[in-house]
Design a protein around this motif. Structure first.
Motif, PDB file in Angstrom:
ATOM      1  N   ALA A 411       7.812 -48.244  12.638  1.00  0.00           N
ATOM      2  CA  ALA A 411       7.666 -47.327  11.503  1.00  0.00           C
ATOM      3  C   ALA A 411       6.230 -46.823  11.398  1.00  0.00           C
ATOM      4  O   ALA A 411       5.987 -45.630  11.192  1.00  0.00           O
ATOM      5  N   PHE A 412       5.272 -47.741  11.553  1.00  0.00           N
ATOM      6  CA  PHE A 412       3.862 -47.359  11.482  1.00  0.00           C
ATOM      7  C   PHE A 412       3.523 -46.378  12.598  1.00  0.00           C
ATOM      8  O   PHE A 412       2.853 -45.360  12.368  1.00  0.00           O
ATOM      9  N   VAL A 413       3.996 -46.667  13.803  1.00  0.00           N
ATOM     10  CA  VAL A 413       3.729 -45.779  14.944  1.00  0.00           C
ATOM     11  C   VAL A 413       4.358 -44.407  14.701  1.00  0.00           C
ATOM     12  O   VAL A 413       3.750 -43.367  15.000  1.00  0.00           O
ATOM     13  N   SER A 414       5.570 -44.379  14.142  1.00  0.00           N
ATOM     14  CA  SER A 414       6.262 -43.110  13.879  1.00  0.00           C
ATOM     15  C   SER A 414       5.490 -42.269  12.871  1.00  0.00           C
ATOM     16  O   SER A 414       5.281 -41.063  13.071  1.00  0.00           O
ATOM     17  N   LEU A 415       5.056 -42.891  11.786  1.00  0.00           N
ATOM     18  CA  LEU A 415       4.315 -42.165  10.758  1.00  0.00           C
ATOM     19  C   LEU A 415       2.952 -41.712  11.288  1.00  0.00           C
ATOM     20  O   LEU A 415       2.486 -40.607  10.974  1.00  0.00           O
ATOM     21  N   LEU A 416       2.323 -42.573  12.098  1.00  0.00           N
ATOM     22  CA  LEU A 416       1.045 -42.196  12.702  1.00  0.00           C
ATOM     23  C   LEU A 416       1.228 -41.004  13.637  1.00  0.00           C
ATOM     24  O   LEU A 416       0.410 -40.070  13.647  1.00  0.00           O
ATOM     25  N   ALA A 417       2.313 -41.026  14.407  1.00  0.00           N
ATOM     26  CA  ALA A 417       2.588 -39.920  15.322  1.00  0.00           C
ATOM     27  C   ALA A 417       2.808 -38.619  14.551  1.00  0.00           C
ATOM     28  O   ALA A 417       2.296 -37.563  14.929  1.00  0.00           O
ATOM     29  N   MET A 418       3.564 -38.686  13.451  1.00  0.00           N
ATOM     30  CA  MET A 418       3.796 -37.499  12.624  1.00  0.00           C
ATOM     31  C   MET A 418       2.480 -36.965  12.068  1.00  0.00           C
ATOM     32  O   MET A 418       2.243 -35.749  12.036  1.00  0.00           O
ATOM     33  N   THR A 419       1.621 -37.885  11.624  1.00  0.00           N
ATOM     34  CA  THR A 419       0.325 -37.478  11.071  1.00  0.00           C
ATOM     35  C   THR A 419      -0.537 -36.807  12.134  1.00  0.00           C
ATOM     36  O   THR A 419      -1.152 -35.760  11.886  1.00  0.00           O
ATOM     37  N   LEU A 420      -0.582 -37.401  13.329  1.00  0.00           N
ATOM     38  CA  LEU A 420      -1.389 -36.836  14.413  1.00  0.00           C
ATOM     39  C   LEU A 420      -0.850 -35.475  14.854  1.00  0.00           C
ATOM     40  O   LEU A 420      -1.628 -34.555  15.144  1.00  0.00           O
ATOM     41  N   HIS A 427      -5.041 -28.089  13.213  1.00  0.00           N
ATOM     42  CA  HIS A 427      -6.318 -27.760  13.855  1.00  0.00           C
ATOM     43  C   HIS A 427      -6.182 -26.506  14.719  1.00  0.00           C
ATOM     44  O   HIS A 427      -7.064 -25.640  14.712  1.00  0.00           O
ATOM     45  N   VAL A 428      -5.092 -26.405  15.458  1.00  0.00           N
ATOM     46  CA  VAL A 428      -4.880 -25.258  16.344  1.00  0.00           C
ATOM     47  C   VAL A 428      -4.592 -23.994  15.538  1.00  0.00           C
ATOM     48  O   VAL A 428      -5.071 -22.913  15.870  1.00  0.00           O
ATOM     49  N   HIS A 429      -3.802 -24.141  14.468  1.00  0.00           N
ATOM     50  CA  HIS A 429      -3.403 -22.984  13.659  1.00  0.00           C
ATOM     51  C   HIS A 429      -3.966 -23.122  12.243  1.00  0.00           C
ATOM     52  O   HIS A 429      -3.231 -23.327  11.278  1.00  0.00           O
ATOM     53  N   ARG A 430      -5.272 -23.023  12.132  1.00  0.00           N
ATOM     54  CA  ARG A 430      -5.922 -23.181  10.834  1.00  0.00           C
ATOM     55  C   ARG A 430      -5.582 -22.054   9.872  1.00  0.00           C
ATOM     56  O   ARG A 430      -5.691 -22.212   8.651  1.00  0.00           O
ATOM     57  N   GLU A 431      -5.199 -20.900  10.432  1.00  0.00           N
ATOM     58  CA  GLU A 431      -4.921 -19.756   9.571  1.00  0.00           C
ATOM     59  C   GLU A 431      -3.588 -19.896   8.830  1.00  0.00           C
ATOM     60  O   GLU A 431      -3.323 -19.171   7.878  1.00  0.00           O
ATOM     61  N   ARG A 432      -2.748 -20.825   9.272  1.00  0.00           N
ATOM     62  CA  ARG A 432      -1.432 -20.979   8.651  1.00  0.00           C
ATOM     63  C   ARG A 432      -1.510 -21.870   7.418  1.00  0.00           C
ATOM     64  O   ARG A 432      -2.394 -22.710   7.285  1.00  0.00           O
ATOM     65  N   LYS A 433      -0.528 -21.698   6.560  1.00  0.00           N
ATOM     66  CA  LYS A 433      -0.435 -22.548   5.374  1.00  0.00           C
ATOM     67  C   LYS A 433      -0.065 -23.962   5.794  1.00  0.00           C
ATOM     68  O   LYS A 433       0.871 -24.172   6.552  1.00  0.00           O
ATOM     69  N   GLY A 434      -0.797 -24.937   5.304  1.00  0.00           N
ATOM     70  CA  GLY A 434      -0.555 -26.325   5.664  1.00  0.00           C
ATOM     71  C   GLY A 434      -0.188 -27.170   4.470  1.00  0.00           C
ATOM     72  O   GLY A 434       0.029 -26.689   3.350  1.00  0.00           O
ATOM     73  N   LEU A 435      -0.135 -28.478   4.720  1.00  0.00           N
ATOM     74  CA  LEU A 435       0.253 -29.417   3.676  1.00  0.00           C
ATOM     75  C   LEU A 435      -0.727 -29.415   2.518  1.00  0.00           C
ATOM     76  O   LEU A 435      -0.342 -29.642   1.360  1.00  0.00           O
ATOM     77  N   GLU A 436      -2.016 -29.130   2.822  1.00  0.00           N
ATOM     78  CA  GLU A 436      -3.018 -29.179   1.766  1.00  0.00           C
ATOM     79  C   GLU A 436      -2.741 -28.153   0.676  1.00  0.00           C
ATOM     80  O   GLU A 436      -3.092 -28.369  -0.495  1.00  0.00           O
TER      81      GLU A 436
END
Length: 739
Positions: A411-420, A427-436
């Motif tokens: 579970a930890f690895v899965s959530l870490l993978a989703m976060t990464l 990072h690649v698409h900074r111009e797009r709307k993100g979670l923030e």
């Protein structure tokens, strides 16, 4: 030319979803689950599983009816409602769950040939590997999909759904000798082996997924806002009720031993079960496999179309269509390759556990984003159907809890993978709307509600504990930042601060643009330190008008501003003059006033803070003590101490000492008596000379002043401290209590 009409109602959504829900696990592993955990154990699995799937069904129904999107698959709808970066992150997990599901259903399809495996073992004493059937079956399915595409899949589904319905009817109509005594009762049924609950849950949970299959029909529906929520929710709840009924049937009509030993136990209960149940299993698994192998490549192709993968070549390769059929050929080939890897594993339980984890990640993410959108969605998010925030919260919390109970490391690895993955895409698409953006909107809404609540509370309260809520106005920000440091230290733990940079001039479009640029520069400048201050700019034709505007601003934390900080260079008396000229204006707003005078050297927080108290500081004393305590709480001042100098007459020496000692004890202030020095008044030595003599090496010196003294003495009130590099003059509007 014929035009396509949106002619479907709710039933197609319902049938598409329910046929996917009632799949392989129903025939292969549900009896095993009842055998291991007992009737009530499986009932608990069904309830916990639907604490995830029902909120997810409501969330996906809400997203699918967003007025900005009327058609498309799950990924397309999610990404266009929540933004491409969030959509791509969820889309990767969604795609993997769909691709691995193809392998799972092919492996499960192989189990419908159990009679063949048993025959070969009995006749030739040879255990035929499951892969002998599953790999050719996967190859055949791949060939059909690559050659025929979606048209073959859709045509085949109608026949399969009919076979599935007949299988269930024959199962519920069947009976066994075990059921003849009629000893089973749900009131006396067992809940056993609960230490294996989450292991069995991981195997069974894929049975409850598939409720979103009908979402892809959204573009062909007469009324998506009605049909998708109603059809999806009805399928999810109907599936839950059918699984509850199947659990009762299995517990009532089969012994624990039979349930554990015969994976196709339903065949021993159903009328004509030796034929109809394997046929139903083959039909359900084949339909689910076809559905997954049709949907997964389209999800992958959509991800590539949105440039979610690193590298233009990869995206171009995956989004390529077959020129004749229009099918996502390359994405299909990749999906088939992934499916073959998991088919080679050949174990239903292992693959089911992997799928469960991917579905939990996907569903948990959907519920979390849906929850945040209830509080922070933009005006462009306008779904026709609205779920409830508490359903989404329950779905998210349950998904995370179950993930960690199944396998905490995985579970930890899965959530870490989703976060990464999200961080990379963002990072690649900074111009797009993100979670923030969703978090920011949610925080704005929360902050608004809190401020309204605090305003109402303050209205009812007759007393409130004092804490600094400061404003600092300066047009010399890029020359010196000492005032900002004072403001930041005050705001670190106990206070709130707003730093306003003044741009002299009249408001115009050009000035507005310049103001925005300067604000960004200030944020970058102060962002290099650990800032706790809100930074803003103000355009005003004069220093006085800027102050008049600033003192009327609401506090950023819902607390009304009660203090203003001015700064000036001790070598520039003209700066001090304009501060004195505006003292009356600030005093009219009942503000405490701090005037910071500094020289070329910066404030040194490694040295002590010195407080100088006088008889005339009846209001100022407590404020200076509180300010020194608040400032020294900042980590920058961790090596410093507070030292108090009190100037009094010889007759009041002991009384003053006792008063300070009592104040420090009751106020629990971090000041020891050895750091208190009582100085007697002397006609030979003035106050300024005393301060220069004792505080020349201090990091910061605090000295009080009164408004009437300022009126009579003017600039000279602040002069004569030649040995002091940083001095903070304090004027308290009223007495502050130290409790």
């Amino acid at each position: 030319m014929a035009t396509s009409k949106k002619e479907f109602g709710t039933l197609p959504v319902f049938f598409t979803a329910i046929s996917t829900i009632l799949g392989a696990i129903l025939f292969l592993r549900f009896g095993y689950g009842v055998g291991v955990l007992g009737f009530w154990g499986v009932v608990l699995i069904i309830l916990v599983g639907h604490m995830v799937t029902i909120p997810t069904a409501l969330a996906i129904s809400e997203i699918a009816t967003n007025k900005r999107v009327e058609g498309g698959g799950e990924y397309f709808i999610i990404s266009r409602s929540f933004g491409l970066n969030i959509g791509a992150t969820i889309g990767f997990a969604l795609y993997l769950s769909q691709a691995i599901s193809v392998a799972f259903y092919v492996i499960a399809f192989t189990e419908s040939f159990e009679f063949l495996f048993q025959f070969i073992q009995a006749k030739y004493d040879f255990i035929l590997p499951r892969q002998a059937i599953s790999i050719p079956a996967m190859a055949g399915l791949s060939f059909l999909i690559l050659k025929k595409g979606a048209s073959m899949g859709v045509k085949t589904l109608y026949l399969i759904v009919g076979i599935l319905a007949v299988s269930l009817i024959m199962f519920f109509a069947g009976t066994t000798e075990y059921a003849e005594p009629g000893t089973f009762s749900i009131f006396s049924a067992e809940m056993r082996n609960m230490n294996q609950f989450f292991w069995v849950f991981a195997i069974i949970f894929p049975a409850f997924t598939g409720m979103t299959a009908g979402v892809g029909l959204s573009g062909d529906l007469r009324d998506p806002s009605k049909s998708i929520p109603l059809g999806t929710t009805l399928a999810t709840i109907s599936g839950m009720l059918i699984y509850l009924a199947i659990s009762w049937k299995l517990a009532s009509f089969a012994s624990e031993t039979d349930l554990l030993e015969h994976q196709l136990i339903m065949g021993k209960i159903a009328i004509g079960g030796s034929i109809i149940i394997p046929l139903g299993l083959a039909a359900s698994t084949l339909s689910s496999a076809i559905g997954s192998i049709l949907v997964a490549p389209r999800t992958l192709q959509a991800l590539a179309t949105d440039r979610s993968f690193p590298g233009l070549r990869i995206n171009a390769f995956l989004r390529l269509n077959d020129q004749k059929s229009g099918e996502p050929q390359n994405a299909t080939i990749v999906t088939i390759a992934i499916a073959f890897i998991f088919v080679a594993i050949g174990n239903v339980n292992a693959v089911a556990g992997i799928i469960s984890m991917f579905f939990m990640v996907t569903y948990g993410s959907l519920c979390l984003i849906s929850f945040l959108n209830h509080f922070g969605s933009s005006p462009s998010y306008r779904p026709s159907f609205r779920s409830r925030w508490y359903f989404s919260l329950i779905g998210f919390v349950t998904a995370i809890f179950v993930m960690f109970k199944i396998d905490a490391i995985y579970a930890f690895v899965s959530l870490l993978a989703m976060t990464l993955i999200y961080l990379f895409i963002n990072h690649v698409h900074r111009e797009r709307k993100g979670l923030e953006s969703i978090f920011t909107n949610a925080i704005f809404q929360l902050n608004r509600n809190l401020q309204v609540y605090l305003q109402n509370v303050r209205k009812r309260k007759t007393y409130s504990e004092w804490r600094p809520s400061c404003i600092c106005i300066s047009d010399k920000t890029f020359e010196r930042q000492q005032a900002f440091k004072i403001l930041n230290w005050l705001s670190y733990k106990y206070g709130f601060g707003t730093y306003i940079h003044l741009l002299p001039g009249y408001f115009s479009k050009a000035m507005k643009n310049e103001s925005a640029e300067i604000q960004n520069k200030l944020i970058d400048l102060f962002g290099k330190t650990e800032s706790h201050v809100y930074v803003d700019t103000i355009i005003s034709p004069s220093y006085t008008s800027a102050i008049a505007q600033a003192v009327q601003l609401p506090g950023i934390a819902g607390l009304e501003n009660n203090m203003i900080i001015f700064d000036n260079n001790k070598h520039k008396p003209e700066e001090l003059s304009r501060i004195i000229d505006n003292y009356k204006l600030v005093n009219a707003g009942d503000f405490d006033v701090l005037i910071l005078r500094t020289a070329a050297k910066e404030i040194d927080p490694t040295r002590d803070i010195h407080l100088w108290l006088k008889k005339t500081d009846e209001f100022n004393s407590n404020l200076m003590i509180l300010l020194s305590f608040i400032i020294i709480a900042h980590p920058d001042w961790k090596k410093a101490k507070i030292k108090i100098f009190n100037i009094t007459s010889k007759e009041e020496h002991e009384q003053t000492k006792n008063h300070l000692q009592d104040l420090i004890t009751k106020g629990r202030l971090p000041i020891t008596m050895k750091n208190i020095e009582i100085l007697e008044e002397s006609p030979e030595i003035g106050i300024r000379e005393m301060i220069n003599r004792h505080s020349g090496n201090a990091g910061l010196v605090l000295l009080g002043f009164r408004g009437d003294h300022l009126k009579h003495e003017g600039v000279s009130l602040f002069e004569g401290f030649s040995e002091i590099d940083a001095m903070l003059f304090v004027n308290s509007h009223n007495e502050k209590l130290i409790e």
